[in-house]
Design a protein around this motif. Structure first.
Motif, PDB file in Angstrom:
ATOM      1  N   VAL A   1      66.754  57.775  22.505  1.00  0.00           N
ATOM      2  CA  VAL A   1      65.315  57.796  22.708  1.00  0.00           C
ATOM      3  C   VAL A   1      64.777  59.106  22.131  1.00  0.00           C
ATOM      4  O   VAL A   1      65.314  60.177  22.426  1.00  0.00           O
ATOM      5  CB  VAL A   1      64.962  57.684  24.205  1.00  0.00           C
ATOM      6  CG1 VAL A   1      63.461  57.853  24.426  1.00  0.00           C
ATOM      7  CG2 VAL A   1      65.418  56.343  24.759  1.00  0.00           C
ATOM      8  N   TYR A   2      63.738  59.016  21.301  1.00  0.00           N
ATOM      9  CA  TYR A   2      63.114  60.208  20.731  1.00  0.00           C
ATOM     10  C   TYR A   2      62.314  60.964  21.792  1.00  0.00           C
ATOM     11  O   TYR A   2      62.097  60.461  22.898  1.00  0.00           O
ATOM     12  CB  TYR A   2      62.172  59.818  19.593  1.00  0.00           C
ATOM     13  CG  TYR A   2      62.835  59.227  18.379  1.00  0.00           C
ATOM     14  CD1 TYR A   2      63.586  60.016  17.518  1.00  0.00           C
ATOM     15  CD2 TYR A   2      62.687  57.865  18.075  1.00  0.00           C
ATOM     16  CE1 TYR A   2      64.177  59.478  16.385  1.00  0.00           C
ATOM     17  CE2 TYR A   2      63.283  57.323  16.949  1.00  0.00           C
ATOM     18  CZ  TYR A   2      64.025  58.136  16.106  1.00  0.00           C
ATOM     19  OH  TYR A   2      64.612  57.609  14.995  1.00  0.00           O
ATOM     20  N   HIS A   3      61.797  62.139  21.429  1.00  0.00           N
ATOM     21  CA  HIS A   3      60.965  62.891  22.361  1.00  0.00           C
ATOM     22  C   HIS A   3      59.661  62.163  22.673  1.00  0.00           C
ATOM     23  O   HIS A   3      59.067  62.381  23.728  1.00  0.00           O
ATOM     24  CB  HIS A   3      60.660  64.289  21.812  1.00  0.00           C
ATOM     25  CG  HIS A   3      61.841  65.203  21.808  1.00  0.00           C
ATOM     26  ND1 HIS A   3      62.715  65.308  22.867  1.00  0.00           N
ATOM     27  CD2 HIS A   3      62.297  66.085  20.868  1.00  0.00           C
ATOM     28  CE1 HIS A   3      63.654  66.190  22.593  1.00  0.00           C
ATOM     29  NE2 HIS A   3      63.431  66.666  21.380  1.00  0.00           N
ATOM     30  N   HIS A   4      59.188  61.306  21.767  1.00  0.00           N
ATOM     31  CA  HIS A   4      58.002  60.499  22.072  1.00  0.00           C
ATOM     32  C   HIS A   4      58.379  59.180  22.737  1.00  0.00           C
ATOM     33  O   HIS A   4      57.524  58.316  22.932  1.00  0.00           O
ATOM     34  CB  HIS A   4      57.162  60.264  20.809  1.00  0.00           C
ATOM     35  CG  HIS A   4      57.898  59.611  19.683  1.00  0.00           C
ATOM     36  ND1 HIS A   4      58.620  60.326  18.750  1.00  0.00           N
ATOM     37  CD2 HIS A   4      58.021  58.313  19.327  1.00  0.00           C
ATOM     38  CE1 HIS A   4      59.151  59.502  17.867  1.00  0.00           C
ATOM     39  NE2 HIS A   4      58.814  58.275  18.199  1.00  0.00           N
ATOM     40  N   LEU A   5      59.655  59.031  23.086  1.00  0.00           N
ATOM     41  CA  LEU A   5      60.203  57.969  23.930  1.00  0.00           C
ATOM     42  C   LEU A   5      60.369  56.621  23.249  1.00  0.00           C
ATOM     43  O   LEU A   5      60.704  55.632  23.919  1.00  0.00           O
ATOM     44  CB  LEU A   5      59.389  57.810  25.222  1.00  0.00           C
ATOM     45  CG  LEU A   5      59.246  59.084  26.061  1.00  0.00           C
ATOM     46  CD1 LEU A   5      58.570  58.768  27.387  1.00  0.00           C
ATOM     47  CD2 LEU A   5      60.597  59.755  26.300  1.00  0.00           C
ATOM     48  N   LEU A  62      43.242  62.487  20.436  1.00  0.00           N
ATOM     49  CA  LEU A  62      44.275  63.393  20.932  1.00  0.00           C
ATOM     50  C   LEU A  62      45.315  63.565  19.836  1.00  0.00           C
ATOM     51  O   LEU A  62      45.746  62.591  19.217  1.00  0.00           O
ATOM     52  CB  LEU A  62      44.952  62.846  22.188  1.00  0.00           C
ATOM     53  CG  LEU A  62      44.114  62.749  23.465  1.00  0.00           C
ATOM     54  CD1 LEU A  62      44.944  62.141  24.587  1.00  0.00           C
ATOM     55  CD2 LEU A  62      43.586  64.121  23.889  1.00  0.00           C
ATOM     56  N   VAL A  63      45.699  64.815  19.599  1.00  0.00           N
ATOM     57  CA  VAL A  63      46.726  65.127  18.610  1.00  0.00           C
ATOM     58  C   VAL A  63      47.825  65.908  19.313  1.00  0.00           C
ATOM     59  O   VAL A  63      47.563  66.951  19.922  1.00  0.00           O
ATOM     60  CB  VAL A  63      46.158  65.947  17.438  1.00  0.00           C
ATOM     61  CG1 VAL A  63      47.286  66.359  16.487  1.00  0.00           C
ATOM     62  CG2 VAL A  63      45.095  65.157  16.692  1.00  0.00           C
ATOM     63  N   ALA A  82      59.872  68.125  26.540  1.00  0.00           N
ATOM     64  CA  ALA A  82      59.454  68.415  25.163  1.00  0.00           C
ATOM     65  C   ALA A  82      58.647  69.704  25.186  1.00  0.00           C
ATOM     66  O   ALA A  82      57.421  69.690  25.172  1.00  0.00           O
ATOM     67  CB  ALA A  82      58.647  67.255  24.586  1.00  0.00           C
ATOM     68  N   LEU A  83      59.353  70.823  25.219  1.00  0.00           N
ATOM     69  CA  LEU A  83      58.709  72.105  25.490  1.00  0.00           C
ATOM     70  C   LEU A  83      57.982  72.701  24.293  1.00  0.00           C
ATOM     71  O   LEU A  83      57.206  73.632  24.458  1.00  0.00           O
ATOM     72  CB  LEU A  83      59.742  73.099  26.021  1.00  0.00           C
ATOM     73  CG  LEU A  83      60.427  72.704  27.335  1.00  0.00           C
ATOM     74  CD1 LEU A  83      61.371  73.798  27.780  1.00  0.00           C
ATOM     75  CD2 LEU A  83      59.413  72.391  28.421  1.00  0.00           C
ATOM     76  N   ASN A  84      58.244  72.203  23.092  1.00  0.00           N
ATOM     77  CA  ASN A  84      57.578  72.769  21.921  1.00  0.00           C
ATOM     78  C   ASN A  84      56.439  71.874  21.433  1.00  0.00           C
ATOM     79  O   ASN A  84      56.147  71.811  20.253  1.00  0.00           O
ATOM     80  CB  ASN A  84      58.571  73.011  20.779  1.00  0.00           C
ATOM     81  CG  ASN A  84      57.944  73.827  19.658  1.00  0.00           C
ATOM     82  OD1 ASN A  84      57.185  74.764  19.905  1.00  0.00           O
ATOM     83  ND2 ASN A  84      58.236  73.460  18.415  1.00  0.00           N
ATOM     84  N   LEU A  85      55.796  71.149  22.349  1.00  0.00           N
ATOM     85  CA  LEU A  85      54.669  70.310  21.988  1.00  0.00           C
ATOM     86  C   LEU A  85      53.440  70.706  22.798  1.00  0.00           C
ATOM     87  O   LEU A  85      53.552  71.084  23.965  1.00  0.00           O
ATOM     88  CB  LEU A  85      54.984  68.828  22.256  1.00  0.00           C
ATOM     89  CG  LEU A  85      56.059  68.174  21.393  1.00  0.00           C
ATOM     90  CD1 LEU A  85      56.284  66.737  21.847  1.00  0.00           C
ATOM     91  CD2 LEU A  85      55.695  68.202  19.919  1.00  0.00           C
ATOM     92  N   GLU A  86      52.275  70.618  22.158  1.00  0.00           N
ATOM     93  CA  GLU A  86      51.018  70.793  22.856  1.00  0.00           C
ATOM     94  C   GLU A  86      50.055  69.706  22.389  1.00  0.00           C
ATOM     95  O   GLU A  86      50.251  69.097  21.331  1.00  0.00           O
ATOM     96  CB  GLU A  86      50.425  72.180  22.612  1.00  0.00           C
ATOM     97  CG  GLU A  86      50.033  72.466  21.177  1.00  0.00           C
ATOM     98  CD  GLU A  86      49.492  73.883  20.997  1.00  0.00           C
ATOM     99  OE1 GLU A  86      49.460  74.627  21.987  1.00  0.00           O
ATOM    100  OE2 GLU A  86      49.110  74.220  19.866  1.00  0.00           O
ATOM    101  N   VAL A  87      49.025  69.457  23.195  1.00  0.00           N
ATOM    102  CA  VAL A  87      48.098  68.366  22.906  1.00  0.00           C
ATOM    103  C   VAL A  87      46.696  68.922  22.734  1.00  0.00           C
ATOM    104  O   VAL A  87      46.195  69.674  23.588  1.00  0.00           O
ATOM    105  CB  VAL A  87      48.123  67.310  24.020  1.00  0.00           C
ATOM    106  CG1 VAL A  87      47.129  66.187  23.719  1.00  0.00           C
ATOM    107  CG2 VAL A  87      49.533  66.729  24.165  1.00  0.00           C
ATOM    108  N   VAL A  88      46.063  68.549  21.635  1.00  0.00           N
ATOM    109  CA  VAL A  88      44.713  68.981  21.298  1.00  0.00           C
ATOM    110  C   VAL A  88      43.763  67.796  21.425  1.00  0.00           C
ATOM    111  O   VAL A  88      44.073  66.693  20.968  1.00  0.00           O
ATOM    112  CB  VAL A  88      44.670  69.536  19.859  1.00  0.00           C
ATOM    113  CG1 VAL A  88      43.239  69.858  19.447  1.00  0.00           C
ATOM    114  CG2 VAL A  88      45.554  70.769  19.733  1.00  0.00           C
ATOM    115  N   CYS A 119      54.664  61.219  24.111  1.00  0.00           N
ATOM    116  CA  CYS A 119      54.728  62.688  24.036  1.00  0.00           C
ATOM    117  C   CYS A 119      54.257  63.313  25.348  1.00  0.00           C
ATOM    118  O   CYS A 119      54.893  64.234  25.878  1.00  0.00           O
ATOM    119  CB  CYS A 119      53.869  63.194  22.881  1.00  0.00           C
ATOM    120  SG  CYS A 119      54.456  62.760  21.227  1.00  0.00           S
ATOM    121  N   LEU A 120      53.128  62.829  25.877  1.00  0.00           N
ATOM    122  CA  LEU A 120      52.602  63.353  27.130  1.00  0.00           C
ATOM    123  C   LEU A 120      53.584  63.130  28.278  1.00  0.00           C
ATOM    124  O   LEU A 120      53.777  64.003  29.127  1.00  0.00           O
ATOM    125  CB  LEU A 120      51.272  62.685  27.454  1.00  0.00           C
ATOM    126  CG  LEU A 120      50.065  63.156  26.640  1.00  0.00           C
ATOM    127  CD1 LEU A 120      48.936  62.137  26.721  1.00  0.00           C
ATOM    128  CD2 LEU A 120      49.590  64.511  27.129  1.00  0.00           C
TER     129      LEU A 120
END
Length: 369
Positions: free
Chosen positions: A294-298, A144-145, A128-134, A119-120
């Protein structure tokens, strides 16, 4: 009816015929409707909107810190310290510099961290513009989420409200997931890639909130780390192996076991548009006969061959070629295979993919969909 995660890469057949959804011109513009404007930061709960950003990193040398265009955001209840600094009882949303640092930190921590690392990798390259990491803390994080910035987008990721999780220990995971505003316990959420050894932290929290939690699947993580590890295989002439095009999204969507509607079509189109893909074309000049995406998380996924063209080595050829291509690009090369799926497990291991037997990744459903 039980839901299943569309991002689990390799599963046994569902036994149902897919429903074909024909895309419209309007649906092809979904990215423009659902993606936030560049540089905008979204806080999902009303309680958090009044919390101002706070820079948490400091340099340990005399060199000035670079200033991110997007800085970490602090979410949760603010605490006032004697030193006058704003502190938090909960979590941090990473900014641009921190996302880059987190990617480097997770790189050697596979397989446990590979899904969030993927994801990162995508986020840091604008894929992957609609993802954020907490994070639970920074820079010394334990959890990390990766979660949607905007929930309910018109794709499968939004439909399933998928949270990808990396955790070093069970106690830290439970503490972060308890933070107000991170999870909506009254809505369906799919926690993907949870370390099976940390699963009790999530199920205990669900029980405390009085909501159902169900293990959807338990997955092996199969990885390929170098060209030396790859056993090259090719049963198809070179000129028949090509990347998928946007015009093929409807076909792929119609055969995907989680496809058949406009949300899944949008996801397939996003995978084809943003990440590598390969297919075997009909030698008579027709369309694709077999493909891998390949998915957005690769993770490698959506591997499929039309029934009348099976047992010709197409899938094995495509995985071999795709693995080599991803290694050249510097991508992580991995896939998830559900426990009991011996056919997929055998295909990937025959090409040199390896598995850490002590690790399993769990997809856990919170609430019913």
């Amino acid at each position: 009816m039980t839901s299943r995660d569309p991002t689990c890469s390799a599963r046994r057949g569902s036994g149902r015929l897919p429903v074909t959804w024909v895309p419209t011109a309007a649906s092809r513009l979904y990215n423009n409707r659902t993606r936030p404007a560049a540089g905008r930061r979204h806080i999902s709960t009303a309680a958090n909107r009044s919390v101002s950003p706070k820079r948490l990193l400091s340099c340990q040398t005399s060199v000035p810190c670079p200033v991110s265009t997007i800085r970490p955001r602090v979410l949760g209840r603010d605490l006032s310290g004697d030193d006058g600094l704003q502190k938090t009882s909960s979590m941090i949303v990473l900014g641009e510099d921190e996302l880059q640092q987190a990617e480097k930190a997770l790189a050697p921590l596979s397989p446990a961290a590979v899904k969030v690392y993927g994801c990162l990798f995508s986020i840091n390259r604008g894929k992957a513009l609609n993802l954020e990491v907490v994070a639970d803390s920074w820079p010394d994080f334990s959890v990390l989420v990766c979660k949607p910035k905007v929930q309910g987008t018109a794709d499968r990721e939004g439909d399933f409200n998928i949270y990808s999780i990396f955790s070093r220990d069970q106690a830290s995971l439970k503490k972060l997931l308890s933070s107000p505003g991170l999870l909506r316990w009254d809505a369906f959420t799919l926690l993907a890639g949870v370390d099976i050894n940390h699963l009790d932290a999530v199920t205990d929290l669900a029980a405390q909130h009085g909501v159902p939690a169900r293990t959807q699947c338990v997955m092996h993580v199969l990885m390929l780390n170098s060209h030396d590890q790859l056993r090259v295989y090719q049963s198809v002439p070179e000129d028949r192996i090509r990347p998928l095009q946007a015009e093929h999204a409807a076909l792929v969507n119609s055969t995907w076991k989680y496809g058949g509607d406009h949300n899944s079509y949008n996801s397939v189109l996003g995978y084809i548009s943003n990440h590598p893909s390969l297919c075997v074309m009909d030698e008579g000049g027709g369309g694709p006969l077999s493909w891998v995406l390949v998915y957005h998380h690769l993770a490698l996924g959506l591997l499929y061959t039309l029934p009348q063209h099976r047992r010709k080595g197409y899938a094995k050829t495509l995985v071999s070629r795709m693995a080599g291509r991803l290694l050249e690009l510097g991508y992580p090369v991995y896939c998830f295979v559900e426990e009991g799926n011996s056919a997929s497990y055998g295909l990937f291991t025959s090409l040199g993919f390896t598995v850490k037997e002590s690790f399993r990744a769990v997809w856990l459903e919170i609430n019913e969909k």
